[in-house]
Design a protein around this motif. Structure first.
Motif, short mmCIF file in Angstrom:
data_model
loop_
_atom_site.label_atom_id
_atom_site.label_comp_id
_atom_site.label_asym_id
_atom_site.label_seq_id
_atom_site.Cartn_x
_atom_site.Cartn_y
_atom_site.Cartn_z
N ASN A 46 0.54 -1.16 -0.69
CA ASN A 46 0.33 0.16 -0.10
C ASN A 46 0.89 1.27 0.11
O ASN A 46 0.92 2.20 -0.46
N THR A 47 2.54 1.54 0.73
CA THR A 47 2.84 2.37 0.93
C THR A 47 3.90 3.02 -0.19
O THR A 47 3.41 3.78 -1.14
N LEU A 48 4.20 1.54 -1.57
CA LEU A 48 4.76 1.89 -2.54
C LEU A 48 4.30 2.14 -3.66
O LEU A 48 3.74 2.65 -4.49
N LEU A 49 2.53 1.49 -3.43
CA LEU A 49 1.61 1.92 -4.20
C LEU A 49 1.19 3.26 -3.99
O LEU A 49 1.08 3.84 -5.30
N MET A 50 1.06 3.81 -3.58
CA MET A 50 0.51 4.69 -3.24
C MET A 50 1.57 5.71 -4.07
O MET A 50 1.15 6.77 -4.22
N ALA A 51 2.62 5.64 -3.17
CA ALA A 51 3.76 6.63 -3.88
C ALA A 51 3.88 6.51 -5.08
O ALA A 51 3.88 7.84 -5.85
N ALA A 52 3.56 5.36 -6.18
CA ALA A 52 4.16 5.00 -7.39
C ALA A 52 2.72 5.61 -7.89
O ALA A 52 3.23 6.33 -8.97
N SER A 53 1.49 5.81 -7.14
CA SER A 53 0.43 6.00 -8.16
C SER A 53 0.54 7.88 -8.36
O SER A 53 0.46 8.21 -9.50
N PHE A 54 1.06 8.83 -6.70
CA PHE A 54 1.41 9.67 -7.07
C PHE A 54 2.32 10.70 -8.29
O PHE A 54 2.08 11.19 -8.74
N CYS A 55 3.77 9.42 -8.51
CA CYS A 55 4.60 9.88 -8.63
C CYS A 55 4.41 9.78 -10.53
O CYS A 55 4.68 10.92 -10.82
N PHE A 56 3.66 8.32 -10.70
CA PHE A 56 3.02 8.56 -12.15
C PHE A 56 2.26 9.76 -12.86
O PHE A 56 1.81 9.99 -13.64
N TYR A 57 1.31 10.01 -12.06
CA TYR A 57 0.47 11.05 -12.02
C TYR A 57 0.94 12.27 -11.71
O TYR A 57 0.50 13.06 -13.16
N GLY A 58 2.63 12.19 -10.80
CA GLY A 58 2.88 13.74 -11.21
C GLY A 58 3.96 13.69 -13.02
O GLY A 58 3.82 15.02 -13.76
N VAL A 59 4.55 12.22 -13.40
CA VAL A 59 5.01 12.32 -14.66
C VAL A 59 3.51 12.84 -15.18
O VAL A 59 3.87 13.45 -16.48
N ILE A 60 2.89 12.14 -15.64
CA ILE A 60 1.83 13.12 -16.36
C ILE A 60 1.27 14.36 -16.91
O ILE A 60 1.54 14.90 -17.75
N LYS A 61 1.80 15.01 -15.28
CA LYS A 61 1.35 16.36 -15.76
C LYS A 61 2.50 16.84 -15.64
O LYS A 61 1.68 18.26 -16.11
N LYS A 62 3.47 16.62 -15.66
CA LYS A 62 4.19 16.85 -16.76
C LYS A 62 4.72 16.29 -17.95
O LYS A 62 4.90 17.86 -18.97
N GLN A 63 3.81 16.17 -18.81
CA GLN A 63 3.98 15.91 -19.93
C GLN A 63 2.69 16.31 -20.91
O GLN A 63 2.98 16.97 -21.83
#
Length: 297
Positions: free
Chosen positions: A154-171
């Motif tokens: 859950n901790t890793l999925l939380m971090a990963a979901s927000f991480c990739f969300y941030g990547v999309i926001k940059k794109q």
């Protein structure tokens, strides 16, 4: 100077509010996590719709939608909507199940996960400080896995979901209000269908819980708007420092307000994580200073 002061103040306010949200979701622990998520999505859409109406920005929203479809980037917005929904659901679930410290850990790990994504997908090179920082964080996660007997998914999925969300926001960079409006519009129909089929009724737990559920939309939108102001008026390195206010407040709230156990096992885990973060911040600051000197005329 005035703009930078506004940016820093807005950044502190946004991350402070995000840090306190854990206590807010704990107040809604009587409501099933999926229902809380659905209410949050629906009331966020209502709130952002009011903001857009006041700003008279609906024409701009429609223009953005047409442009995204024309440029074939609407798929990225759909993906970002589901990623942020996953992040919200995990956070609500963890906080309401006495795992607020693990939730705060996710936001400590997230900036370093951004580095991993940058290396894997953007082919950026790792500096020595980032290698050391990542190693310390990995050791912390390994210790936590050994202590609990399972990988902290859950901790890793939380971090990963927000991480990739941030990547999309940059794109696909969009104004904060329009971005949130599009994301909530995408997932709101699913949320409404779920609430229609759910046995839970918004008013069944009393007027206090009903008011809190309505407020969930406001408390989602306000820090996002503050962050948009901070992002516009503050340099990257300053905002990078301020972002650690969020998980630090979450951790303090978990220990001193929600009374979660913070034994010496967790102290060891967080010691490695914090050490990694300090190395990461020091390395980032040094690189920033060097780049400033390099670009000086």
């Amino acid at each position: 100077m005035e703009n930078k002061r506004l940016g820093i103040t807005s950044g502190f306010a946004a991350y402070f509010m995000w840090g306190l949200l854990g206590v807010f979701w704990e107040l809604l622990s009587v409501v099933p996590a999926m229902d809380t998520l659905a209410y949050r999505i629906v009331w966020s859409l209502v709130t952002i719709s009011i903001v857009l109406t006041v700003q008279k920005s609906w024409a701009e929203v429609w223009h953005v939608i047409v442009t995204l479809i024309h440029n074939r980037k609407i798929g990225w917005i759909i993906l970002s909507a589901f990623l942020i929904s996953i992040n919200w659901f995990l956070y609500i679930t963890m906080v309401t199940h006495e795992q607020a410290t693990e939730a705060s850990l996710a936001y400590y790990i997230m900036p370093l996960m951004n580095v991993v994504v940058a290396v894997m997908f953007l082919h950026e090179k790792l500096s020595r400080s980032k290698i050391i920082a990542l190693t310390l964080v990995v050791i912390g996660v390994i210790i936590l896995t050994i202590q609990t007997g399972s990988l902290p998914l859950n901790t890793l999925l939380m971090a990963a979901s927000f991480c990739f969300y941030g990547v999309i926001k940059k794109q696909v960079p969009l104004p904060a209000t329009i971005s949130l409006a599009l994301e909530t519009v995408i997932v709101a129909p699913i949320a409404l269908v779920y609430l229609f089929l759910s046995p839970h009724v918004m008013t069944q737990d009393g007027p206090r819980i009903t008011i809190l559920l309505i407020m969930s939309g406001i408390l989602t939108v306000i820090p996002l708007l503050l962050f948009a102001v901070a992002n516009k008026n503050t340099d990257f390195i300053t905002l990078s420092f301020i972002q650690y206010l969020n998980p630090t407040i979450q951790l303090l709230m978990a220990v001193f307000v929600l009374h979660e156990a913070f034994n010496w096992h967790k102290v060891i885990v967080f010691a490695f994580i914090w050490s990694g973060i300090l190395v990461f911040i020091f390395g980032s600051f040094s690189s920033y200073q060097k780049s400033k000197k390099a670009f000086k005329p």
